[in-house]
Write a protein that holds these residues in place. Structure first.
Motif, PDB file in Angstrom:
ATOM      1  N   LEU A 293       0.808  -1.224   0.000  1.00  0.00           N
ATOM      2  CA  LEU A 293       0.000   0.000   0.000  1.00  0.00           C
ATOM      3  C   LEU A 293       0.840   1.271   0.000  1.00  0.00           C
ATOM      4  O   LEU A 293       0.296   2.371  -0.114  1.00  0.00           O
ATOM      5  N   GLY A 294       2.148   1.125   0.146  1.00  0.00           N
ATOM      6  CA  GLY A 294       3.022   2.301   0.128  1.00  0.00           C
ATOM      7  C   GLY A 294       2.966   3.114   1.401  1.00  0.00           C
ATOM      8  O   GLY A 294       3.131   4.332   1.368  1.00  0.00           O
ATOM      9  N   VAL A 295       2.727   2.436   2.522  1.00  0.00           N
ATOM     10  CA  VAL A 295       2.714   3.110   3.826  1.00  0.00           C
ATOM     11  C   VAL A 295       3.701   2.386   4.742  1.00  0.00           C
ATOM     12  O   VAL A 295       4.123   1.268   4.462  1.00  0.00           O
ATOM     13  N   SER A 296       4.051   3.030   5.837  1.00  0.00           N
ATOM     14  CA  SER A 296       4.991   2.416   6.773  1.00  0.00           C
ATOM     15  C   SER A 296       4.324   1.253   7.506  1.00  0.00           C
ATOM     16  O   SER A 296       3.098   1.163   7.590  1.00  0.00           O
ATOM     17  N   THR A 297       5.152   0.379   8.047  1.00  0.00           N
ATOM     18  CA  THR A 297       4.627  -0.747   8.821  1.00  0.00           C
ATOM     19  C   THR A 297       3.800  -0.280  10.014  1.00  0.00           C
ATOM     20  O   THR A 297       2.705  -0.813  10.242  1.00  0.00           O
ATOM     21  N   PRO A 298       4.260   0.726  10.775  1.00  0.00           N
ATOM     22  CA  PRO A 298       3.429   1.193  11.892  1.00  0.00           C
ATOM     23  C   PRO A 298       2.060   1.733  11.433  1.00  0.00           C
ATOM     24  O   PRO A 298       1.052   1.540  12.117  1.00  0.00           O
ATOM     25  N   THR A 299       2.020   2.380  10.273  1.00  0.00           N
ATOM     26  CA  THR A 299       0.743   2.882   9.753  1.00  0.00           C
ATOM     27  C   THR A 299      -0.165   1.714   9.385  1.00  0.00           C
ATOM     28  O   THR A 299      -1.362   1.713   9.729  1.00  0.00           O
ATOM     29  N   ALA A 300       0.372   0.713   8.714  1.00  0.00           N
ATOM     30  CA  ALA A 300      -0.419  -0.472   8.368  1.00  0.00           C
ATOM     31  C   ALA A 300      -0.893  -1.175   9.640  1.00  0.00           C
ATOM     32  O   ALA A 300      -2.031  -1.645   9.709  1.00  0.00           O
ATOM     33  N   ASP A 301      -0.028  -1.218  10.654  1.00  0.00           N
ATOM     34  CA  ASP A 301      -0.398  -1.838  11.925  1.00  0.00           C
ATOM     35  C   ASP A 301      -1.540  -1.083  12.599  1.00  0.00           C
ATOM     36  O   ASP A 301      -2.439  -1.692  13.174  1.00  0.00           O
ATOM     37  N   THR A 302      -1.512   0.236  12.502  1.00  0.00           N
ATOM     38  CA  THR A 302      -2.597   1.050  13.066  1.00  0.00           C
ATOM     39  C   THR A 302      -3.911   0.748  12.363  1.00  0.00           C
ATOM     40  O   THR A 302      -4.952   0.578  13.015  1.00  0.00           O
ATOM     41  N   HIS A 303      -3.887   0.648  11.041  1.00  0.00           N
ATOM     42  CA  HIS A 303      -5.104   0.315  10.290  1.00  0.00           C
ATOM     43  C   HIS A 303      -5.609  -1.081  10.669  1.00  0.00           C
ATOM     44  O   HIS A 303      -6.808  -1.296  10.833  1.00  0.00           O
ATOM     45  N   ARG A 304      -4.683  -2.027  10.823  1.00  0.00           N
ATOM     46  CA  ARG A 304      -5.069  -3.387  11.219  1.00  0.00           C
ATOM     47  C   ARG A 304      -5.698  -3.383  12.603  1.00  0.00           C
ATOM     48  O   ARG A 304      -6.759  -3.971  12.815  1.00  0.00           O
ATOM     49  N   THR A 305      -5.076  -2.684  13.545  1.00  0.00           N
ATOM     50  CA  THR A 305      -5.596  -2.614  14.911  1.00  0.00           C
ATOM     51  C   THR A 305      -6.973  -1.965  14.937  1.00  0.00           C
ATOM     52  O   THR A 305      -7.895  -2.462  15.604  1.00  0.00           O
ATOM     53  N   ASN A 306      -7.131  -0.859  14.207  1.00  0.00           N
ATOM     54  CA  ASN A 306      -8.430  -0.184  14.167  1.00  0.00           C
ATOM     55  C   ASN A 306      -9.502  -1.093  13.565  1.00  0.00           C
ATOM     56  O   ASN A 306     -10.631  -1.145  14.058  1.00  0.00           O
ATOM     57  N   ALA A 307      -9.155  -1.815  12.503  1.00  0.00           N
ATOM     58  CA  ALA A 307     -10.111  -2.730  11.866  1.00  0.00           C
ATOM     59  C   ALA A 307     -10.499  -3.843  12.830  1.00  0.00           C
ATOM     60  O   ALA A 307     -11.685  -4.184  12.951  1.00  0.00           O
ATOM     61  N   MET A 308      -9.513  -4.397  13.528  1.00  0.00           N
ATOM     62  CA  MET A 308      -9.809  -5.467  14.473  1.00  0.00           C
ATOM     63  C   MET A 308     -10.710  -4.971  15.597  1.00  0.00           C
ATOM     64  O   MET A 308     -11.639  -5.677  16.007  1.00  0.00           O
ATOM     65  N   ASN A 309     -10.473  -3.763  16.074  1.00  0.00           N
ATOM     66  CA  ASN A 309     -11.329  -3.187  17.114  1.00  0.00           C
ATOM     67  C   ASN A 309     -12.750  -2.993  16.609  1.00  0.00           C
ATOM     68  O   ASN A 309     -13.719  -3.297  17.302  1.00  0.00           O
ATOM     69  N   LYS A 310     -12.896  -2.474  15.390  1.00  0.00           N
ATOM     70  CA  LYS A 310     -14.225  -2.252  14.819  1.00  0.00           C
ATOM     71  C   LYS A 310     -14.969  -3.560  14.579  1.00  0.00           C
ATOM     72  O   LYS A 310     -16.188  -3.624  14.706  1.00  0.00           O
ATOM     73  N   LEU A 311     -14.218  -4.610  14.207  1.00  0.00           N
ATOM     74  CA  LEU A 311     -14.836  -5.912  13.971  1.00  0.00           C
ATOM     75  C   LEU A 311     -15.048  -6.689  15.266  1.00  0.00           C
ATOM     76  O   LEU A 311     -15.762  -7.694  15.284  1.00  0.00           O
ATOM     77  N   GLY A 312     -14.430  -6.229  16.348  1.00  0.00           N
ATOM     78  CA  GLY A 312     -14.592  -6.882  17.636  1.00  0.00           C
ATOM     79  C   GLY A 312     -13.857  -8.203  17.739  1.00  0.00           C
ATOM     80  O   GLY A 312     -14.357  -9.129  18.384  1.00  0.00           O
ATOM     81  N   VAL A 313     -12.695  -8.287  17.104  1.00  0.00           N
ATOM     82  CA  VAL A 313     -11.907  -9.527  17.141  1.00  0.00           C
ATOM     83  C   VAL A 313     -10.528  -9.256  17.723  1.00  0.00           C
ATOM     84  O   VAL A 313     -10.006  -8.146  17.634  1.00  0.00           O
ATOM     85  N   ALA A 314      -9.949 -10.302  18.307  1.00  0.00           N
ATOM     86  CA  ALA A 314      -8.617 -10.172  18.888  1.00  0.00           C
ATOM     87  C   ALA A 314      -7.614 -11.118  18.233  1.00  0.00           C
ATOM     88  O   ALA A 314      -6.445 -11.100  18.582  1.00  0.00           O
TER      89      ALA A 314
END
Length: 87
Positions: free
Chosen positions: A29-50
């Motif tokens: 996606l052309g973003v840093s790993t921490p940025t991708a990690d933030t998107h992943r974490t936010n998505a997991m929180n919104k989906l309610g999964v751990a």
């Protein structure tokens, strides 16, 4: 089904459901790993999964990814991983 994910979160969820690491998703996606990690974490929180396996299940359930989906050739090149038999 509806979801509250942003377009970038959807992209990250799709890539993760296809077997990419967060770092590989960032490269694609052309973003840093921490940025991708933030998107992943936010998505997991919104989906309610751990757990990452549940992210994949939700991606399929929501139509973000299909069982026969795979990375595009461009995504495979950007990912930088050798052929591993999966994608």
């Amino acid at each position: 089904m509806k979801h509250d994910l942003t377009p970038r979160e959807v992209e990250v969820v799709r890539l993760i459901s296809l077997g990419c690491t967060t770092a590989e998703a960032g490269k694609i996606l052309g973003v840093s790993t921490p940025t991708a990690d933030t998107h992943r974490t936010n998505a997991m929180n919104k989906l309610g999964v751990a757990k990452m396996a549940l992210v994949t299940r939700w991606a399929i359930k929501l139509g973000i990814a299909k069982l026969n989906d795979s990375l595009t050739l461009a995504e495979k090149r950007k990912r930088g991983r050798k052929k591993d038999g999966w994608n």
